[in-house]
Scaffold this motif. Structure first.
Motif, mmCIF file in Angstrom:
data_model
loop_
_atom_site.group_PDB
_atom_site.id
_atom_site.type_symbol
_atom_site.label_atom_id
_atom_site.label_comp_id
_atom_site.label_asym_id
_atom_site.label_seq_id
_atom_site.Cartn_x
_atom_site.Cartn_y
_atom_site.Cartn_z
ATOM 1 N N VAL A 120 8.730 -9.244 -1.546
ATOM 2 C CA VAL A 120 9.714 -9.394 -0.473
ATOM 3 C C VAL A 120 11.036 -9.909 -1.034
ATOM 4 C CG1 VAL A 120 10.282 -10.717 1.602
ATOM 5 C CG2 VAL A 120 8.015 -9.719 1.345
ATOM 6 N N ILE A 121 10.962 -10.811 -2.011
ATOM 7 C CA ILE A 121 12.165 -11.418 -2.574
ATOM 8 C C ILE A 121 12.688 -10.638 -3.768
ATOM 9 C CG2 ILE A 121 13.073 -13.470 -3.742
ATOM 10 C CD1 ILE A 121 12.669 -13.887 -0.795
ATOM 11 N N ALA A 122 11.819 -10.301 -4.709
ATOM 12 C CA ALA A 122 12.256 -9.698 -5.969
ATOM 13 C C ALA A 122 12.568 -8.203 -5.843
ATOM 14 C CB ALA A 122 11.191 -9.912 -7.052
ATOM 15 N N HIS A 123 11.851 -7.502 -4.978
ATOM 16 C CA HIS A 123 12.055 -6.056 -4.819
ATOM 17 C C HIS A 123 12.041 -5.706 -3.327
ATOM 18 C CE1 HIS A 123 11.414 -5.642 -9.155
ATOM 19 N NE2 HIS A 123 10.338 -6.410 -9.004
ATOM 20 N N PRO A 124 13.006 -6.208 -2.575
ATOM 21 C CA PRO A 124 12.985 -6.030 -1.109
ATOM 22 C C PRO A 124 13.087 -4.584 -0.662
ATOM 23 C CG PRO A 124 15.097 -6.918 -1.846
ATOM 24 C CD PRO A 124 14.183 -6.959 -3.028
ATOM 25 N N LEU A 125 13.929 -3.761 -1.321
ATOM 26 C CA LEU A 125 14.079 -2.371 -0.907
ATOM 27 C C LEU A 125 12.809 -1.577 -1.177
ATOM 28 C CD1 LEU A 125 17.738 -1.603 -2.080
ATOM 29 C CD2 LEU A 125 16.908 -2.118 0.230
ATOM 30 N N TRP A 126 12.242 -1.758 -2.373
ATOM 31 C CA TRP A 126 10.991 -1.077 -2.705
ATOM 32 C C TRP A 126 9.889 -1.489 -1.737
ATOM 33 C CZ3 TRP A 126 6.022 -2.344 -3.867
ATOM 34 C CH2 TRP A 126 5.229 -1.358 -4.453
ATOM 35 N N TYR A 127 9.818 -2.778 -1.447
ATOM 36 C CA TYR A 127 8.770 -3.271 -0.553
ATOM 37 C C TYR A 127 8.968 -2.745 0.865
ATOM 38 C CZ TYR A 127 6.113 -6.515 2.332
ATOM 39 O OH TYR A 127 5.270 -7.050 3.258
ATOM 40 N N ARG A 128 10.209 -2.674 1.312
ATOM 41 C CA ARG A 128 10.482 -2.243 2.687
ATOM 42 C C ARG A 128 10.031 -0.817 2.926
ATOM 43 N NH1 ARG A 128 16.515 -3.100 4.446
ATOM 44 N NH2 ARG A 128 15.824 -5.223 3.950
ATOM 45 N N PHE A 129 10.171 0.043 1.934
ATOM 46 C CA PHE A 129 9.835 1.450 2.131
ATOM 47 C C PHE A 129 8.394 1.785 1.711
ATOM 48 C CE2 PHE A 129 14.486 1.572 1.780
ATOM 49 C CZ PHE A 129 14.789 2.289 2.924
ATOM 50 N N ARG A 130 7.759 0.892 0.972
ATOM 51 C CA ARG A 130 6.409 1.184 0.495
ATOM 52 C C ARG A 130 5.317 0.446 1.260
ATOM 53 N NH1 ARG A 130 6.131 3.727 -4.501
ATOM 54 N NH2 ARG A 130 8.018 4.964 -4.749
ATOM 55 N N ARG A 131 5.671 -0.615 1.951
ATOM 56 C CA ARG A 131 4.632 -1.404 2.616
ATOM 57 C C ARG A 131 4.104 -0.661 3.845
ATOM 58 N NH1 ARG A 131 7.605 -6.208 6.098
ATOM 59 N NH2 ARG A 131 9.085 -4.887 7.194
ATOM 60 N N THR A 132 2.817 -0.542 3.939
ATOM 61 C CA THR A 132 2.145 0.048 5.097
ATOM 62 C C THR A 132 0.818 -0.665 5.297
ATOM 63 O OG1 THR A 132 1.024 1.739 3.779
ATOM 64 C CG2 THR A 132 3.183 2.319 4.691
ATOM 65 N N ILE A 133 0.356 -0.630 6.514
ATOM 66 C CA ILE A 133 -0.951 -1.228 6.806
ATOM 67 C C ILE A 133 -2.057 -0.477 6.059
ATOM 68 C CG2 ILE A 133 -2.662 -1.581 8.615
ATOM 69 C CD1 ILE A 133 -0.461 -2.282 10.510
ATOM 70 N N LYS A 134 -1.907 0.839 5.935
ATOM 71 C CA LYS A 134 -2.910 1.635 5.245
ATOM 72 C C LYS A 134 -3.051 1.196 3.790
ATOM 73 C CE LYS A 134 -4.159 6.393 4.053
ATOM 74 N NZ LYS A 134 -3.763 7.827 4.161
ATOM 75 N N THR A 135 -1.913 0.973 3.127
ATOM 76 C CA THR A 135 -1.950 0.520 1.733
ATOM 77 C C THR A 135 -2.627 -0.829 1.620
ATOM 78 O OG1 THR A 135 0.102 1.724 1.241
ATOM 79 C CG2 THR A 135 -0.546 -0.030 -0.284
ATOM 80 N N SER A 136 -2.307 -1.738 2.530
ATOM 81 C CA SER A 136 -2.907 -3.069 2.499
ATOM 82 C C SER A 136 -4.414 -3.008 2.729
ATOM 83 C CB SER A 136 -2.247 -3.965 3.551
ATOM 84 O OG SER A 136 -0.873 -4.121 3.291
ATOM 85 N N VAL A 137 -4.840 -2.132 3.638
ATOM 86 C CA VAL A 137 -6.274 -1.986 3.907
ATOM 87 C C VAL A 137 -6.998 -1.460 2.674
ATOM 88 C CG1 VAL A 137 -7.978 -0.717 5.254
ATOM 89 C CG2 VAL A 137 -5.988 -1.715 6.391
#
Length: 273
Positions: A120-137
């Motif tokens: 969230v802090i070090a790579h906010p743009l990458w995290y914003r577009f890559r984070r999904t509930i499916k990936t976390s599951v």
């Protein structure tokens, strides 16, 4: 930990924790600690899981890892209940196998939480577009499966299980330090994250590292000491196992840091003076 046998690498004998507790520690004290931890932690953990479940949205992935961490804590609470229950057949290895799996999973879900906060802090743009509930599951499923596999390996590595277990629990240590240091370095260059969110993220990373260092490192020292010296230090074993009992209770503080409101005011107060 009653019923758990440990084989010394230098002595052809096994040590039953029933004998350890009777010779080196008052069993009633261990039971009282277990009763307190379960009585306080079990209902609070159930409440926290219910509250976090309502936070899981497409734009809020972090609670998924924390929910799984708390689920692993629930399994540990159930093991503690079985542990103090009378007439438990400890020949049923599945009981201890499930507990070890939950313990390993809890450590690596803490790593997942730290990694997510670091991104969230070090790579906010990458995290914003890559984070999904499916990936976390998918990540959570992998953690549970690998934890079960590692628990099996702990059972079937014979004399090398001590070193294997020590390395398994020691691996997260450099990762947690890296995530904290990397986050602190990236804070000054990040403008897309609000200041209160930054403080909460740093607070979570520091808290995870503290929980790991205070409650899990003693067990790692126990394993390494036994592997290098070939001797079983009963007092160190009991101290380490006692600390592990408090880890599910300590994880509840992560839930507090995930919630906005009071914790934001508490973290902001030093900056307002």
């Amino acid at each position: 930990m009653e019923g758990l046998n440990i084989n010394s690498t230098s002595q052809d004998q096994s040590y039953d924790y029933n004998n350890i507790t009777s010779n080196y520690f008052e069993p009633n004290v261990i039971h009282v600690v277990t009763y307190i931890v379960v009585a306080v932690g079990l209902p609070l953990t159930l409440v926290a899981i219910y509250a976090l479940y309502s936070m899981v949205r497409s734009d809020h992935v972090a609670p998924i890892y924390l929910i799984n961490l708390l689920i692993s804590d629930l399994i540990q609470f159930c093991y503690m209940i079985v542990e103090v229950a009378p007439n438990v057949d400890w020949n049923i290895k599945i009981i201890l196998f499930i507990y070890i799996s939950a313990l390993i999973a809890s450590v690596y879900f803490m790593v997942c939480i730290s990694l997510e906060r670091y991104l969230v802090i070090a790579h906010p743009l990458w995290y914003r577009f890559r984070r999904t509930i499916k990936t976390s599951v998918v990540v959570c499923v992998l953690v549970w499966v690998l934890s079960a596999v590692c628990a099996v390996c702990v059972y079937f590595t014979d004399d090398t299980y001590i070193l294997f277990t020590a390395l398994l629990f020691l691996l997260p240590f450099p990762l947690l330090i890296f995530f904290l240091v990397g986050t602190l370095k990236a804070l000054s260059a990040t403008i897309s994250v609000p200041s209160d969110e930054k403080r909460r993220i740093v607070g979570i990373l520091v808290l995870v590292l503290l929980i790991y260092t205070l409650l899990f490192l003693p067990s790692i020292i126990w394993f390494l000491k036994e592997y290098t010296d070939g001797l079983v230090d009963f007092r160190l074993i009991l101290l380490s196992l006692t600390f592990l009992r408090f880890s599910p209770l300590a994880d509840l503080f992560l839930y507090v840091f995930m919630r906005k409101g009071f914790i934001d005011k508490l973290l902001a107060s030093p900056y307002e003076k």
